[in-house]
Design a protein around this motif. Structure first.
Motif, PDB file in Angstrom:
ATOM      1  N   PHE A 196      -1.580   6.094   3.996  1.00 48.46           N
ATOM      2  CA  PHE A 196      -0.244   6.153   3.415  1.00 48.46           C
ATOM      3  C   PHE A 196      -0.156   7.203   2.314  1.00 48.46           C
ATOM      4  CE2 PHE A 196       0.652   1.670   4.962  1.00 48.46           C
ATOM      5  CZ  PHE A 196       1.612   2.095   5.861  1.00 48.46           C
ATOM      6  N   ILE A 197      -1.187   7.328   1.514  1.00 49.88           N
ATOM      7  CA  ILE A 197      -1.173   8.322   0.449  1.00 49.88           C
ATOM      8  C   ILE A 197      -1.085   9.722   1.030  1.00 49.88           C
ATOM      9  CG2 ILE A 197      -2.574   9.387  -1.358  1.00 49.88           C
ATOM     10  CD1 ILE A 197      -3.526   6.594  -2.111  1.00 49.88           C
ATOM     11  N   ALA A 198      -1.845   9.961   2.085  1.00 50.17           N
ATOM     12  CA  ALA A 198      -1.834  11.283   2.713  1.00 50.17           C
ATOM     13  C   ALA A 198      -0.457  11.615   3.287  1.00 50.17           C
ATOM     14  CB  ALA A 198      -2.895  11.351   3.805  1.00 50.17           C
ATOM     15  N   LEU A 199       0.196  10.631   3.894  1.00 51.76           N
ATOM     16  CA  LEU A 199       1.491  10.885   4.523  1.00 51.76           C
ATOM     17  C   LEU A 199       2.649  10.905   3.529  1.00 51.76           C
ATOM     18  CD1 LEU A 199       1.436   8.844   7.837  1.00 51.76           C
ATOM     19  CD2 LEU A 199       1.303  11.307   7.555  1.00 51.76           C
ATOM     20  N   SER A 200       2.577  10.040   2.546  1.00 49.35           N
ATOM     21  CA  SER A 200       3.715   9.916   1.639  1.00 49.35           C
ATOM     22  C   SER A 200       3.839  11.100   0.701  1.00 49.35           C
ATOM     23  CB  SER A 200       3.613   8.626   0.819  1.00 49.35           C
ATOM     24  OG  SER A 200       2.500   8.688  -0.054  1.00 49.35           O
ATOM     25  N   GLY A 201       2.741  11.779   0.436  1.00 46.41           N
ATOM     26  CA  GLY A 201       2.784  12.884  -0.499  1.00 46.41           C
ATOM     27  C   GLY A 201       3.786  13.951  -0.106  1.00 46.41           C
ATOM     28  N   ALA A 202       3.818  14.304   1.154  1.00 44.01           N
ATOM     29  CA  ALA A 202       4.713  15.364   1.615  1.00 44.01           C
ATOM     30  C   ALA A 202       6.177  14.946   1.529  1.00 44.01           C
ATOM     31  CB  ALA A 202       4.379  15.737   3.054  1.00 44.01           C
ATOM     32  N   VAL A 203       6.442  13.648   1.662  1.00 42.80           N
ATOM     33  CA  VAL A 203       7.828  13.176   1.679  1.00 42.80           C
ATOM     34  C   VAL A 203       8.319  12.830   0.282  1.00 42.80           C
ATOM     35  CG1 VAL A 203       9.375  11.387   2.535  1.00 42.80           C
ATOM     36  CG2 VAL A 203       7.584  12.313   4.001  1.00 42.80           C
ATOM     37  N   THR A 204       7.496  12.134  -0.479  1.00 41.74           N
ATOM     38  CA  THR A 204       7.976  11.593  -1.747  1.00 41.74           C
ATOM     39  C   THR A 204       7.936  12.599  -2.885  1.00 41.74           C
ATOM     40  OG1 THR A 204       5.780  10.751  -2.259  1.00 41.74           O
ATOM     41  CG2 THR A 204       7.278   9.279  -1.110  1.00 41.74           C
ATOM     42  N   HIS A 205       7.191  13.679  -2.716  1.00 34.37           N
ATOM     43  CA  HIS A 205       7.073  14.622  -3.822  1.00 34.37           C
ATOM     44  C   HIS A 205       7.678  15.983  -3.499  1.00 34.37           C
ATOM     45  CE1 HIS A 205       4.575  11.724  -5.838  1.00 34.37           C
ATOM     46  NE2 HIS A 205       3.731  11.709  -4.834  1.00 34.37           N
ATOM     47  N   SER A 206       8.302  16.111  -2.349  1.00 35.24           N
ATOM     48  CA  SER A 206       8.825  17.407  -1.957  1.00 35.24           C
ATOM     49  C   SER A 206      10.039  17.813  -2.782  1.00 35.24           C
ATOM     50  CB  SER A 206       9.199  17.389  -0.468  1.00 35.24           C
ATOM     51  OG  SER A 206      10.162  16.390  -0.218  1.00 35.24           O
ATOM     52  N   ASP A 207      10.923  16.863  -3.136  1.00 35.94           N
ATOM     53  CA  ASP A 207      12.116  17.215  -3.899  1.00 35.94           C
ATOM     54  C   ASP A 207      12.264  16.404  -5.185  1.00 35.94           C
ATOM     55  OD1 ASP A 207      12.662  14.752  -2.886  1.00 35.94           O
ATOM     56  OD2 ASP A 207      14.445  15.323  -1.750  1.00 35.94           O
ATOM     57  N   GLY A 208      11.262  15.538  -5.435  1.00 39.73           N
ATOM     58  CA  GLY A 208      11.292  14.739  -6.656  1.00 39.73           C
ATOM     59  C   GLY A 208      12.332  13.633  -6.650  1.00 39.73           C
TER      60      GLY A 208
ATOM     61  N   TYR B   3       0.824  -1.204   0.000  1.00 38.57           N
ATOM     62  CA  TYR B   3       0.000   0.000   0.000  1.00 38.57           C
ATOM     63  C   TYR B   3       0.862   1.258   0.000  1.00 38.57           C
ATOM     64  CZ  TYR B   3      -4.681  -2.002   0.537  1.00 38.57           C
ATOM     65  OH  TYR B   3      -5.876  -2.621   0.317  1.00 38.57           O
ATOM     66  N   CYS B   4       1.964   1.204   0.711  1.00 43.98           N
ATOM     67  CA  CYS B   4       2.854   2.369   0.735  1.00 43.98           C
ATOM     68  C   CYS B   4       3.478   2.606  -0.634  1.00 43.98           C
ATOM     69  CB  CYS B   4       3.936   2.176   1.796  1.00 43.98           C
ATOM     70  SG  CYS B   4       4.932   3.643   2.081  1.00 43.98           S
ATOM     71  N   ILE B   5       3.827   1.516  -1.324  1.00 46.59           N
ATOM     72  CA  ILE B   5       4.363   1.647  -2.685  1.00 46.59           C
ATOM     73  C   ILE B   5       3.312   2.251  -3.608  1.00 46.59           C
ATOM     74  CG2 ILE B   5       5.176   0.354  -4.699  1.00 46.59           C
ATOM     75  CD1 ILE B   5       6.461  -1.634  -2.746  1.00 46.59           C
ATOM     76  N   ILE B   6       2.078   1.760  -3.506  1.00 47.76           N
ATOM     77  CA  ILE B   6       0.988   2.318  -4.316  1.00 47.76           C
ATOM     78  C   ILE B   6       0.803   3.798  -4.020  1.00 47.76           C
ATOM     79  CG2 ILE B   6      -1.502   2.257  -4.715  1.00 47.76           C
ATOM     80  CD1 ILE B   6      -1.394  -0.759  -4.192  1.00 47.76           C
ATOM     81  N   ALA B   7       0.877   4.135  -2.730  1.00 44.67           N
ATOM     82  CA  ALA B   7       0.706   5.531  -2.324  1.00 44.67           C
ATOM     83  C   ALA B   7       1.802   6.411  -2.911  1.00 44.67           C
ATOM     84  CB  ALA B   7       0.714   5.633  -0.796  1.00 44.67           C
ATOM     85  N   ALA B   8       3.029   5.914  -2.877  1.00 52.18           N
ATOM     86  CA  ALA B   8       4.149   6.702  -3.396  1.00 52.18           C
ATOM     87  C   ALA B   8       4.054   6.897  -4.899  1.00 52.18           C
ATOM     88  CB  ALA B   8       5.468   6.022  -3.045  1.00 52.18           C
ATOM     89  N   LEU B   9       3.427   5.953  -5.594  1.00 49.70           N
ATOM     90  CA  LEU B   9       3.352   6.027  -7.050  1.00 49.70           C
ATOM     91  C   LEU B   9       2.133   6.783  -7.563  1.00 49.70           C
ATOM     92  CD1 LEU B   9       4.401   2.376  -8.003  1.00 49.70           C
ATOM     93  CD2 LEU B   9       5.785   4.449  -8.157  1.00 49.70           C
ATOM     94  N   THR B  10       1.048   6.778  -6.808  1.00 54.81           N
ATOM     95  CA  THR B  10      -0.210   7.323  -7.328  1.00 54.81           C
ATOM     96  C   THR B  10      -0.567   8.695  -6.790  1.00 54.81           C
ATOM     97  OG1 THR B  10      -1.491   6.214  -5.606  1.00 54.81           O
ATOM     98  CG2 THR B  10      -1.150   5.014  -7.668  1.00 54.81           C
ATOM     99  N   GLY B  11      -0.182   8.989  -5.548  1.00 60.57           N
ATOM    100  CA  GLY B  11      -0.531  10.291  -4.990  1.00 60.57           C
ATOM    101  C   GLY B  11      -1.962  10.354  -4.488  1.00 60.57           C
ATOM    102  N   ALA B  12      -2.435  11.568  -4.241  1.00 57.52           N
ATOM    103  CA  ALA B  12      -3.716  11.777  -3.557  1.00 57.52           C
ATOM    104  C   ALA B  12      -4.930  11.486  -4.430  1.00 57.52           C
ATOM    105  CB  ALA B  12      -3.802  13.211  -3.043  1.00 57.52           C
ATOM    106  N   THR B  13      -4.768  11.422  -5.749  1.00 56.23           N
ATOM    107  CA  THR B  13      -5.917  11.195  -6.627  1.00 56.23           C
ATOM    108  C   THR B  13      -6.570   9.855  -6.335  1.00 56.23           C
ATOM    109  OG1 THR B  13      -4.886  12.498  -8.370  1.00 56.23           O
ATOM    110  CG2 THR B  13      -6.669  11.034  -9.029  1.00 56.23           C
ATOM    111  N   PHE B  14      -5.759   8.823  -6.152  1.00 59.24           N
ATOM    112  CA  PHE B  14      -6.288   7.491  -5.882  1.00 59.24           C
ATOM    113  C   PHE B  14      -6.969   7.433  -4.528  1.00 59.24           C
ATOM    114  CE2 PHE B  14      -5.660   2.801  -5.183  1.00 59.24           C
ATOM    115  CZ  PHE B  14      -6.476   2.409  -6.238  1.00 59.24           C
ATOM    116  N   ALA B  15      -6.501   8.242  -3.595  1.00 63.66           N
ATOM    117  CA  ALA B  15      -7.107   8.267  -2.267  1.00 63.66           C
ATOM    118  C   ALA B  15      -8.566   8.693  -2.345  1.00 63.66           C
ATOM    119  CB  ALA B  15      -6.337   9.213  -1.355  1.00 63.66           C
ATOM    120  N   ARG B  16      -8.877   9.652  -3.193  1.00 63.52           N
ATOM    121  CA  ARG B  16     -10.270  10.114  -3.320  1.00 63.52           C
ATOM    122  C   ARG B  16     -11.155   9.017  -3.888  1.00 63.52           C
ATOM    123  NH1 ARG B  16      -7.643  15.004  -4.831  1.00 63.52           N
ATOM    124  NH2 ARG B  16      -7.783  14.455  -7.044  1.00 63.52           N
ATOM    125  N   ALA B  17     -10.610   8.251  -4.867  1.00 64.07           N
ATOM    126  CA  ALA B  17     -11.387   7.155  -5.447  1.00 64.07           C
ATOM    127  C   ALA B  17     -11.684   6.086  -4.403  1.00 64.07           C
ATOM    128  CB  ALA B  17     -10.641   6.556  -6.637  1.00 64.07           C
TER     129      ALA B  17
END
Length: 212
Positions: free
Chosen positions: A134-146, A56-70
């Motif tokens: 995981f999606i909510a938390l990973s967004g700030a870490v995985t996308h902050s510096d690319g 789930y964490c891998i999915i979160a890191a790859l998909t971002g918040a869009t999948f969370a809404r679905a």
């Protein structure tokens, strides 16, 4: 450079413990697994839970918040399904615990480590809140510096933290189980099954409320 490694590692440990430590239905089942069936079977269940957390964490890191809404749009259905499954497992364990002699029940269940792994994978996988978390938390870490390195470190830390906590629960259950007689272990297993049914009913009610 050091901060690029430490920051996602710390965040991953916190995220992994944050989703693993709340003592819900899965944690209760894992404690019961260790109590009744010993550490080997419970450790297999712990690995199942941590595996889903990692995926789930891998999915979160790859998909971002869009999948969370679905996922959140169908939260009620997922919760109802999860609750019914938890109740069914609790009822099955209760029936087996009350029907079989303690030694016979132990002999039947102790050889089922692969089954425990599969069961805990299924239970954890149908919980949509874990994925959204995981999606909510990973967004700030995985996308902050690319940086993909930060994402890998974050995911690895989540998996390690989750597995460590789940194994601790498995050990606690097995430690108490080893100190008790078979009759006492059976009685506690029955009580745990009642609690699991109750937890499952709470999930069902929450799912019905979400659909309503």
């Amino acid at each position: 450079m050091l901060n690029d490694i430490v920051a996602p590692a710390v965040a991953g440990v916190v995220a992994g413990l944050g989703v693993a430590m709340p003592l819900g239905a899965v944690a209760a089942l894992l404690l019961r697994e260790g109590l009744v069936n010993g550490f080997r079977t419970a450790a297999a269940g712990a690995a199942g839970v941590a595996t889903v957390d990692l995926v789930y964490c891998i999915i979160a890191a790859l998909t971002g918040a869009t999948f969370a809404r679905a996922i959140d749009d169908h939260r009620g259905v997922f919760l109802l399904t999860s609750g019914v499954l938890i109740v069914a497992i609790g009822v099955r364990q209760l029936w087996q615990g009350m029907r079989q002699p303690p030694r016979a029940a132990a002999e039947v269940e102790r050889a089922s480590a692969p089954a425990a792994f599969a069961r805990f994978v299924g239970l954890t996988a149908i919980n949509p809140i874990t994925l959204v978390y995981f999606i909510a938390l990973s967004g700030a870490v995985t996308h902050s510096d690319g940086s993909w390195i930060g994402s890998v470190i974050f995911v690895a830390a989540v998996g390690g933290a989750s597995l460590t906590w789940q194994l601790l629960l498995a050990w606690v259950g097995s430690a108490f189980g080893g100190a008790l007689s078979l009759s006492a272990t059976r009685a506690i297993g029955v009580i745990a099954s009642f609690l699991i049914v109750a937890l499952g009913m709470v999930v069902v009610v929450n799912g019905a409320a979400a659909l309503g």
